[in-house]
Design a protein around this motif. Structure first.
Motif, mmCIF file in Angstrom:
data_model
loop_
_atom_site.group_PDB
_atom_site.id
_atom_site.type_symbol
_atom_site.label_atom_id
_atom_site.label_comp_id
_atom_site.label_asym_id
_atom_site.label_seq_id
_atom_site.Cartn_x
_atom_site.Cartn_y
_atom_site.Cartn_z
ATOM 1 N N HIS B 85 48.285 26.508 -7.741
ATOM 2 C CA HIS B 85 49.396 26.621 -8.691
ATOM 3 C C HIS B 85 48.944 26.447 -10.134
ATOM 4 N N LYS B 86 47.971 25.551 -10.307
ATOM 5 C CA LYS B 86 47.446 25.299 -11.649
ATOM 6 C C LYS B 86 46.915 26.595 -12.261
ATOM 7 N N TYR B 87 46.129 27.331 -11.487
ATOM 8 C CA TYR B 87 45.538 28.567 -12.005
ATOM 9 C C TYR B 87 46.566 29.690 -12.110
ATOM 10 N N ALA B 88 47.462 29.732 -11.116
ATOM 11 C CA ALA B 88 48.476 30.795 -11.135
ATOM 12 C C ALA B 88 49.345 30.641 -12.380
ATOM 13 N N ASN B 89 49.733 29.396 -12.682
ATOM 14 C CA ASN B 89 50.547 29.180 -13.878
ATOM 15 C C ASN B 89 49.773 29.549 -15.137
ATOM 16 N N ALA B 90 48.488 29.196 -15.148
ATOM 17 C CA ALA B 90 47.676 29.494 -16.325
ATOM 18 C C ALA B 90 47.526 30.999 -16.509
ATOM 19 N N VAL B 91 47.380 31.731 -15.411
ATOM 20 C CA VAL B 91 47.229 33.183 -15.531
ATOM 21 C C VAL B 91 48.515 33.795 -16.102
ATOM 22 N N THR B 92 49.675 33.266 -15.672
ATOM 23 C CA THR B 92 50.942 33.755 -16.204
ATOM 24 C C THR B 92 50.986 33.539 -17.718
ATOM 25 N N ASP B 93 50.473 32.390 -18.140
ATOM 26 C CA ASP B 93 50.500 32.003 -19.544
ATOM 27 C C ASP B 93 49.446 32.687 -20.392
ATOM 28 N N LEU B 94 48.220 32.679 -19.875
ATOM 29 C CA LEU B 94 47.068 33.015 -20.727
ATOM 30 C C LEU B 94 46.344 34.295 -20.311
ATOM 31 N N GLY B 95 46.746 34.874 -19.195
ATOM 32 C CA GLY B 95 45.997 36.009 -18.671
ATOM 33 C C GLY B 95 44.733 35.520 -17.964
ATOM 34 N N ILE B 96 44.030 36.446 -17.335
ATOM 35 C CA ILE B 96 42.866 36.037 -16.540
ATOM 36 C C ILE B 96 41.723 35.538 -17.427
ATOM 37 N N ALA B 97 41.437 36.294 -18.493
ATOM 38 C CA ALA B 97 40.332 35.887 -19.379
ATOM 39 C C ALA B 97 40.672 34.552 -20.040
ATOM 40 N N GLY B 98 41.916 34.407 -20.470
ATOM 41 C CA GLY B 98 42.348 33.169 -21.119
ATOM 42 C C GLY B 98 42.228 31.975 -20.186
ATOM 43 N N THR B 99 42.573 32.205 -18.931
ATOM 44 C CA THR B 99 42.493 31.123 -17.949
ATOM 45 C C THR B 99 41.044 30.697 -17.746
ATOM 46 N N LEU B 100 40.154 31.686 -17.655
ATOM 47 C CA LEU B 100 38.741 31.344 -17.481
ATOM 48 C C LEU B 100 38.239 30.552 -18.675
ATOM 49 N N LYS B 101 38.653 30.991 -19.865
ATOM 50 C CA LYS B 101 38.222 30.267 -21.073
ATOM 51 C C LYS B 101 38.700 28.825 -21.032
ATOM 52 N N GLN B 102 39.928 28.625 -20.516
ATOM 53 C CA GLN B 102 40.475 27.277 -20.463
ATOM 54 C C GLN B 102 39.776 26.403 -19.439
ATOM 55 N N TYR B 103 39.435 26.967 -18.278
ATOM 56 C CA TYR B 103 38.953 26.114 -17.190
ATOM 57 C C TYR B 103 37.442 26.121 -16.971
ATOM 58 N N VAL B 104 36.755 27.135 -17.459
ATOM 59 C CA VAL B 104 35.303 27.130 -17.265
ATOM 60 C C VAL B 104 34.696 26.265 -18.360
ATOM 61 N N PRO B 105 34.010 25.202 -17.952
ATOM 62 C CA PRO B 105 33.494 24.266 -18.951
ATOM 63 C C PRO B 105 32.353 24.868 -19.766
ATOM 64 N N MET B 128 32.059 31.010 -10.827
ATOM 65 C CA MET B 128 32.619 30.295 -9.683
ATOM 66 C C MET B 128 31.966 28.914 -9.543
ATOM 67 N N GLU B 129 30.657 28.865 -9.745
ATOM 68 C CA GLU B 129 29.968 27.583 -9.614
ATOM 69 C C GLU B 129 30.490 26.579 -10.649
ATOM 70 N N LEU B 130 30.714 27.061 -11.868
ATOM 71 C CA LEU B 130 31.231 26.158 -12.905
ATOM 72 C C LEU B 130 32.639 25.672 -12.562
ATOM 73 N N LEU B 131 33.432 26.571 -11.983
ATOM 74 C CA LEU B 131 34.795 26.173 -11.589
ATOM 75 C C LEU B 131 34.755 25.142 -10.457
ATOM 76 N N ILE B 132 33.815 25.319 -9.539
ATOM 77 C CA ILE B 132 33.667 24.334 -8.455
ATOM 78 C C ILE B 132 33.320 22.975 -9.054
ATOM 79 N N ASP B 133 32.385 22.970 -9.994
ATOM 80 C CA ASP B 133 31.994 21.703 -10.621
ATOM 81 C C ASP B 133 33.184 21.036 -11.303
#
Ligand code: NAD
Lengths: 337, 294
Positions: B85-105, B128-133
């Protein structure tokens, strides 16, 4: 094999694509999206033919059927192009930005004789299917009133703008969210064709409505209330429910649980007088591939089978979605009056 | 893996059959202390593995566990990622690229986006590895021997034919966390075939397995056949079929299936927790007895 292409691999499109990818009678002809990143991933890891221009895609890959899952403002233009090429179309909901466009597409699809379906997936939910059966079977007697509700946490803070926050692109709670339950009521009871009063309220959004409250009625005069709020974070995810009141009984149902009360002995098989509770677990269709609810797999399966001529194209037709666009339009107009 | 594993749906108002029950659960587990209390009841009943989503609130539970090392020295967590849900909500808000920017450290993406559109396939696996971390951060210092991919993602990738990501997930979990990867799915037979084609042998899979044929895509017969072949290490979940089957009957069925290594269940009350554990143990005991006689 049915050759299917997808336009728009966003949140909804990617889910359709996964379900299509697992469908035994489907060959993915191509995928089109304007996002380079989405296309890049799909090309590299799924190996699909990918495009950024949907006209080019359909002309090159010649699909039998296309799924349209782009933001709503593009539905009209794209669906029209597809129908003119005699392609079977499944498009996401809401159908179009206004009922005039929906009517044109409905007529065009009829002329062309192609399969047409809109993504109102609730009609494939086991409990709602059962509600329809009970209502249409006359087991509630004469319907006197209905209530359609939907609540969920879509917009729970002031936030950045997307197409969902633009009223001209199909954004807003009425078009994007309330449309589901309006469509469901239209199907279970009868199309809402009168709105006596409605309020479209913004809560966190700047330019669109976050909640919809409307007093409505159907052709026969039966009254109903629509109450929808997508800024309610006490729900973990969208919760849609219908209450139908009749002279012989009453139904309260959401996607998981159907509660029905029968006043007399005129109840269907498998039920009894008084309250009955049924769960979706016993009412859901078995699916071959499950991603996020049986209904999403079932609606795609229905579309594919319609294209193959194995079932009749009767659920979620363009015509029914056009009527829903009309109901939406009435509620919007009344809120401005 | 332990025979009985405790799940977390009841803590986060995930009830597959009733919105009313979901709300009651939200109220009951409003405070972290109520979650901990229930986990302690499960531990007292002999269940020492907690399988949970990487929900924000689990971070608090992890803190409590870390701060009480003696009390929880045997305790294991099986994280299930991501909390979709966290990512789904973020995608609604920020789009896919925006979500990656927000969550990939880090500034990994920054440099990647600067490279224009010249992505290399390998980069997506690194993302994916960064998201797992990022998801694993909250479990720092906690024993997490098995790490799961949630069914929405497993099944999404499965349908898209992106087995590469599933295989890469398994490899990375092993290499970086010295743990085993697990996959949650609603499509056991299909997933197992694809994982095997990707070179993963005897994977850990958590799937809906019940007498009612609930969320068993392809049908119960195909499931029972697949299970009997012993090609994977299975955790059975949704054993009550979303409430469709009475608990005693449901537990008898699943306890007696061959090759089901573990049973995942969730419950809120002491009585239900203790009953479930005792019932499974009873059937296991009976099975052993019969084997001994035979
Ligand atoms: N049935 C449901 O429950 C449900 C749920 C969500 C969305 N929807 C509907 O699905 C549609 C899409 O919504 P979404 O949430 O997936 O949106 P989204 O923004 O996540 O996805 C839209 C996708 O379309 C792509 N796109 C935009 N313009 C394009 C063009 N001209 N050509 C090709 N691709 C283009 C975008 O890049 C994006 O990937 C909307 O009509 C929405 O109302 C239905």
């Amino acid at each position: 094999m049915v050759k299917v292409a997808l336009i728009g691999a966003g949140k909804m499109g990617i889910s359709h694509l996964s379900i299509l990818g697992a469908h035994p009678s489907v060959e993915i002809a191509g995928v089109c999206d304007t996002s380079k990143m989405v296309i890049d991933v799909l090309k590299n890891y799924s190996g699909y033919n990918c495009y950024t221009d949907y006209i080019k895609m359909v002309d090159e890959t010649k699909p039998d059927a296309v799924i349209v899952a782009v933001p709503t403002k593009f539905h009209f233009k794209m669906v029209k192009e597809l129908l003119n090429r005699n392609i079977h179309v499944f498009t996401e909901k809401p159908f179009c930005l206004n009922p005039t466009e929906s009517q044109e597409l409905t007529e065009l699809a009829r002329q062309k004789g192609v399969v047409n379906q809109v993504g109102y997936h609730n009609k494939f939910v086991g409990t709602f299917k059962e509600v329809k059966k009970l209502v249409k079977g006359g087991f509630l007697g004469e319907i006197t009133h209905f209530l359609g509700e939907a609540y969920g946490p879509v917009v729970i803070k002031k936030k950045s703008d997307t197409w969902r926050s633009d009223p001209n692109e199909g954004g807003g709670c009425l078009m994007d969210y309330a449309s589901h339950v309006i469509d469901l009521i239209n199907d279970i009871v009868a199309p809402i064709n009168n709105c006596k009063g409605s309020i479209l309220k913004s809560i966190y959004s700047k330019s669109v409505d976050d909640s919809v409250y409307a007093l409505v009625s159907i052709e026969s005069g039966v009254s109903g209330v629509i109450s929808v709020n997508w800024s309610d974070e006490t729900y973990r995810k969208m919760s849609t429910s219908v209450t139908i009141i009749g002279t012989e009984g009453k139904i309260v149902s959401d996607a998981n649980e159907l509660k029905v009360y029968f006043r007399t002995k005129n109840y269907p098989e498998g039920y009894s007088k008084g309250w009955n509770v049924k769960y979706v677990t016993e009412l859901a269709d078995e699916v071959n591939f499950y991603l996020r609810g049986e209904e999403y797999s079932s609606q795609i399966d229905h579309f594919i089978k319609s294209v193959q001529g194995q079932v009749n194209n009767t659920i979620n037709t363009f015509e029914s979605a056009w009527k829903t666009d009309q109901s939406i339009h009435l509620i919007k107009e009344q809120s401005l009056a | 893996m332990e025979r009985i594993i405790f799940g977390d749906n009841q803590f986060f108002a995930v009830n597959h059959i009733s919105d009313e029950k979901s709300r009651a659960q939200s109220i009951k587990f409003k405070d972290d202390a109520a979650i901990i209390k229930t986990l302690d009841i499960a531990r007292e009943a002999g269940v020492n593995t907690f399988m949970c989503t990487t929900h924000d609130r689990i971070a608090n539970i992890c803190n409590i566990i870390r701060n009480n090392p003696e009390k929880y020295h045997d305790f294991k967590i099986y994280p299930c990622m991501p909390y979709a849900h966290k990512y789904a909500n973020a995608v609604t808000d920020l789009g896919i690229a925006g979500t990656l920017k927000q969550y990939v450290p880090g500034n990994f993406l920054g440099s990647m986006f600067k490279g224009g559109m010249a992505y290399l396939s390998k980069d997506y696996l690194s993302i994916m590895e960064l998201l797992i971390d990022a998801e694993m951060k909250m479990f720092n210092g906690i024993n997490t021997p098995v790490i799961f991919l949630q069914n929405v993602i497993t099944d999404l990738l499965l349908g898209l034919g992106m087995t590469d990501f599933l295989v890469a997930f398994a490899k990375y979990i092993e290499k970086k966390y010295n743990a085993e990867a697990g996959f949650i799915t609603m499509n056991l037979p299909k997933l197992l075939n694809e994982l095997e084609k990707g070179g993963i042998k005897n994977p850990i899979i958590c799937a809906s397995i019940n007498k009612a044929n609930f969320r068993m895509s392809g049908g119960k017969e195909l499931y029972e056949k697949t299970i009997s072949e012993g090609r994977c290490r299975l955790i059975a979940m949704q054993v009550l079929g979303g409430g469709a089957i009475p608990a005693p009957e449901a537990l008898e069925y699943v306890s007696n299936l061959p090759n089901v290594e573990s049973i995942l269940f969730g419950a809120s009350s002491r009585q239900n927790i203790e009953n479930t554990v005792q019932t499974i143990k009873y059937h296991d005991f009976k099975k052993e007895e019969q084997l001994a006689i035979a």
